[in-house]
Design a protein around this motif. Structure first.
Motif, mmCIF file in Angstrom:
data_model
loop_
_atom_site.group_PDB
_atom_site.id
_atom_site.type_symbol
_atom_site.label_atom_id
_atom_site.label_comp_id
_atom_site.label_asym_id
_atom_site.label_seq_id
_atom_site.Cartn_x
_atom_site.Cartn_y
_atom_site.Cartn_z
ATOM 1 N N ILE A 152 5.437 1.942 -9.655
ATOM 2 C CA ILE A 152 4.240 1.344 -9.060
ATOM 3 C C ILE A 152 3.983 0.018 -9.760
ATOM 4 O O ILE A 152 3.933 -0.046 -10.989
ATOM 5 C CB ILE A 152 3.024 2.282 -9.227
ATOM 6 C CG1 ILE A 152 3.269 3.590 -8.464
ATOM 7 C CG2 ILE A 152 1.745 1.605 -8.738
ATOM 8 C CD1 ILE A 152 2.243 4.668 -8.740
ATOM 9 N N GLY A 153 3.844 -1.041 -8.982
ATOM 10 C CA GLY A 153 3.602 -2.367 -9.536
ATOM 11 C C GLY A 153 2.143 -2.559 -9.886
ATOM 12 O O GLY A 153 1.259 -1.924 -9.304
ATOM 13 N N ALA A 154 1.881 -3.450 -10.840
ATOM 14 C CA ALA A 154 0.500 -3.720 -11.251
ATOM 15 C C ALA A 154 0.443 -5.042 -11.997
ATOM 16 O O ALA A 154 1.473 -5.601 -12.404
ATOM 17 C CB ALA A 154 -0.024 -2.590 -12.139
ATOM 18 N N LYS A 173 0.802 -1.228 0.000
ATOM 19 C CA LYS A 173 0.000 0.000 0.000
ATOM 20 C C LYS A 173 0.840 1.286 0.000
ATOM 21 O O LYS A 173 0.295 2.383 -0.078
ATOM 22 C CB LYS A 173 -0.935 -0.005 1.205
ATOM 23 C CG LYS A 173 -1.902 -1.189 1.196
ATOM 24 C CD LYS A 173 -2.963 -1.045 2.237
ATOM 25 C CE LYS A 173 -3.821 -2.297 2.371
ATOM 26 N NZ LYS A 173 -4.343 -2.809 1.118
ATOM 27 N N SER A 174 2.153 1.169 0.066
ATOM 28 C CA SER A 174 3.021 2.355 0.181
ATOM 29 C C SER A 174 3.398 2.884 -1.200
ATOM 30 O O SER A 174 4.441 2.541 -1.746
ATOM 31 C CB SER A 174 4.290 2.012 0.966
ATOM 32 O OG SER A 174 3.962 1.512 2.240
ATOM 33 N N LEU A 175 2.554 3.723 -1.749
ATOM 34 C CA LEU A 175 2.823 4.283 -3.074
ATOM 35 C C LEU A 175 3.974 5.288 -3.004
ATOM 36 O O LEU A 175 4.072 6.052 -2.029
ATOM 37 C CB LEU A 175 1.576 4.966 -3.622
ATOM 38 C CG LEU A 175 0.407 4.053 -3.986
ATOM 39 C CD1 LEU A 175 -0.818 4.894 -4.348
ATOM 40 C CD2 LEU A 175 0.778 3.138 -5.137
ATOM 41 N N GLN A 215 -9.414 -5.525 -14.951
ATOM 42 C CA GLN A 215 -9.134 -4.907 -13.659
ATOM 43 C C GLN A 215 -7.624 -4.888 -13.459
ATOM 44 O O GLN A 215 -6.943 -5.873 -13.756
ATOM 45 C CB GLN A 215 -9.781 -5.701 -12.521
ATOM 46 C CG GLN A 215 -11.285 -5.923 -12.704
ATOM 47 C CD GLN A 215 -11.607 -7.149 -13.538
ATOM 48 O OE1 GLN A 215 -11.084 -8.230 -13.294
ATOM 49 N NE2 GLN A 215 -12.473 -7.003 -14.534
ATOM 50 N N MET A 216 -7.108 -3.781 -12.936
ATOM 51 C CA MET A 216 -5.668 -3.642 -12.724
ATOM 52 C C MET A 216 -5.368 -3.261 -11.277
ATOM 53 O O MET A 216 -5.386 -2.080 -10.916
ATOM 54 C CB MET A 216 -5.089 -2.590 -13.674
ATOM 55 C CG MET A 216 -3.568 -2.474 -13.621
ATOM 56 S SD MET A 216 -2.935 -1.272 -14.824
ATOM 57 C CE MET A 216 -3.252 -2.138 -16.374
ATOM 58 N N PRO A 217 -5.080 -4.248 -10.417
ATOM 59 C CA PRO A 217 -4.645 -3.915 -9.063
ATOM 60 C C PRO A 217 -3.231 -3.333 -9.112
ATOM 61 O O PRO A 217 -2.393 -3.780 -9.903
ATOM 62 C CB PRO A 217 -4.662 -5.266 -8.341
ATOM 63 C CG PRO A 217 -4.509 -6.280 -9.425
ATOM 64 C CD PRO A 217 -5.151 -5.701 -10.644
ATOM 65 N N PHE A 218 -2.977 -2.318 -8.281
ATOM 66 C CA PHE A 218 -1.658 -1.681 -8.287
ATOM 67 C C PHE A 218 -1.238 -1.318 -6.872
ATOM 68 O O PHE A 218 -2.065 -1.229 -5.955
ATOM 69 C CB PHE A 218 -1.658 -0.440 -9.193
ATOM 70 C CG PHE A 218 -2.585 0.664 -8.737
ATOM 71 C CD1 PHE A 218 -2.192 1.613 -7.805
ATOM 72 C CD2 PHE A 218 -3.878 0.749 -9.258
ATOM 73 C CE1 PHE A 218 -3.044 2.613 -7.384
ATOM 74 C CE2 PHE A 218 -4.753 1.762 -8.849
ATOM 75 C CZ PHE A 218 -4.328 2.692 -7.909
ATOM 76 N N GLY A 219 0.067 -1.124 -6.695
ATOM 77 C CA GLY A 219 0.587 -0.750 -5.393
ATOM 78 C C GLY A 219 2.104 -0.745 -5.404
ATOM 79 O O GLY A 219 2.734 -0.796 -6.471
ATOM 80 N N SER A 220 2.680 -0.689 -4.227
ATOM 81 C CA SER A 220 4.143 -0.712 -4.134
ATOM 82 C C SER A 220 4.658 -2.096 -4.509
ATOM 83 O O SER A 220 3.981 -3.110 -4.330
ATOM 84 C CB SER A 220 4.584 -0.344 -2.714
ATOM 85 O OG SER A 220 3.914 -1.138 -1.750
ATOM 86 N N ASN A 221 5.861 -2.124 -5.072
ATOM 87 C CA ASN A 221 6.517 -3.383 -5.433
ATOM 88 C C ASN A 221 7.139 -3.997 -4.183
ATOM 89 O O ASN A 221 8.112 -3.466 -3.655
ATOM 90 C CB ASN A 221 7.602 -3.128 -6.484
ATOM 91 C CG ASN A 221 7.031 -2.728 -7.820
ATOM 92 O OD1 ASN A 221 6.328 -3.498 -8.455
ATOM 93 N ND2 ASN A 221 7.331 -1.504 -8.250
ATOM 94 N N ALA A 232 -4.260 -6.482 -1.400
ATOM 95 C CA ALA A 232 -3.167 -5.954 -0.580
ATOM 96 C C ALA A 232 -2.553 -4.695 -1.169
ATOM 97 O O ALA A 232 -1.797 -3.986 -0.498
ATOM 98 C CB ALA A 232 -2.088 -7.022 -0.406
ATOM 99 N N GLY A 233 -2.875 -4.403 -2.428
ATOM 100 C CA GLY A 233 -2.331 -3.220 -3.082
ATOM 101 C C GLY A 233 -2.988 -1.933 -2.612
ATOM 102 O O GLY A 233 -3.871 -1.931 -1.750
ATOM 103 N N ALA A 234 -2.553 -0.836 -3.220
ATOM 104 C CA ALA A 234 -3.068 0.479 -2.850
ATOM 105 C C ALA A 234 -4.366 0.827 -3.567
ATOM 106 O O ALA A 234 -5.140 1.668 -3.101
ATOM 107 C CB ALA A 234 -2.023 1.551 -3.161
#
Length: 199
Positions: A143-145, A20-22, A173-179, A91-93
């Motif tokens: 940002i990972g996705a 979650k840490s973008l 759908q594209m979940p994204f967040g910190s790697n 778990a992503g942002a």
């Protein structure tokens, strides 16, 4: 020959270990996604791609709804693996939901009857380019996705939860967040099997 664009394309990879840490603000991510969708090409400049951007609890709500729908069709003994996968997305942002506006497609079909059969295909192609543009822009911002397809199972729930019009058809759908882990290596098939060059 070096290319900045190709370097960015290489940076885009599927990331399943999301956090979650973008590295940038939520507003910056929103602006980035909007810009990427705007700049994606479309036949006849139709601009038929639509996006719903979910952050935090709203994104988690989407994946909980997806879990509820999948629980209805996945055998109980196999559901733990499915649940684990969906939890990794939650778990992503955030999550981007990509849609095609079918009203735009129908309008073009009526206006240009000669090409009527092509407009749904072209809209899908444009939506795919919008997805790639967003994914690459996110990767450039570290940002990972990943790209997922739980439609049409989740379609009705999405309409109800976020007031999405019936003429917006969910495509991905594209979940994204910190790697939270290194990206895996990508393998490539032989050029001879993939390309033909003449002239």
């Amino acid at each position: 020959m070096s290319s900045q664009a190709i370097s960015l394309f290489k940076k885009r990879r599927s990331q399943y270990a999301l956090g979650k840490s973008l590295p940038v603000s939520q507003n910056d991510v929103t602006h980035l996604i909007k810009q990427a969708v705007r700049e994606a090409p479309s036949a006849f400049n139709a601009q038929s791609s639509r996006a719903v951007i979910l952050f935090g609890a709203e994104s988690q709500k989407f994946w909980e709804r997806a879990k509820d729908e999948l629980r209805k069709i996945v055998p109980a003994e196999a559901f733990a693996a499915t649940e684990g996968k969906l939890n990794s997305f939650a778990a992503g942002a955030g999550t981007v939901l990509f849609f095609v506006d079918t009203d735009v497609v129908k309008g073009l079909q009526e206006q240009f009857a000669l090409y009527a059969d092509n407009f749904p295909v072209w809209a899908e192609q444009s939506n795919g380019m919008a997805q790639f543009a967003v994914w690459t822009a996110l990767a450039d911002a570290d940002i990972g996705a990943s790209l997922q397809h739980y439609n049409p199972l989740v379609d009705q729930g999405v309409r109800e939860a976020w007031g999405v019009p019936a003429h917006w058809t969910l495509r991905a759908q594209m979940p994204f967040g910190s790697n939270e882990a290194p990206h895996g290596e990508k393998t490539y098939m032989e050029d001879e099997a993939r390309f033909k060059v003449f002239g």
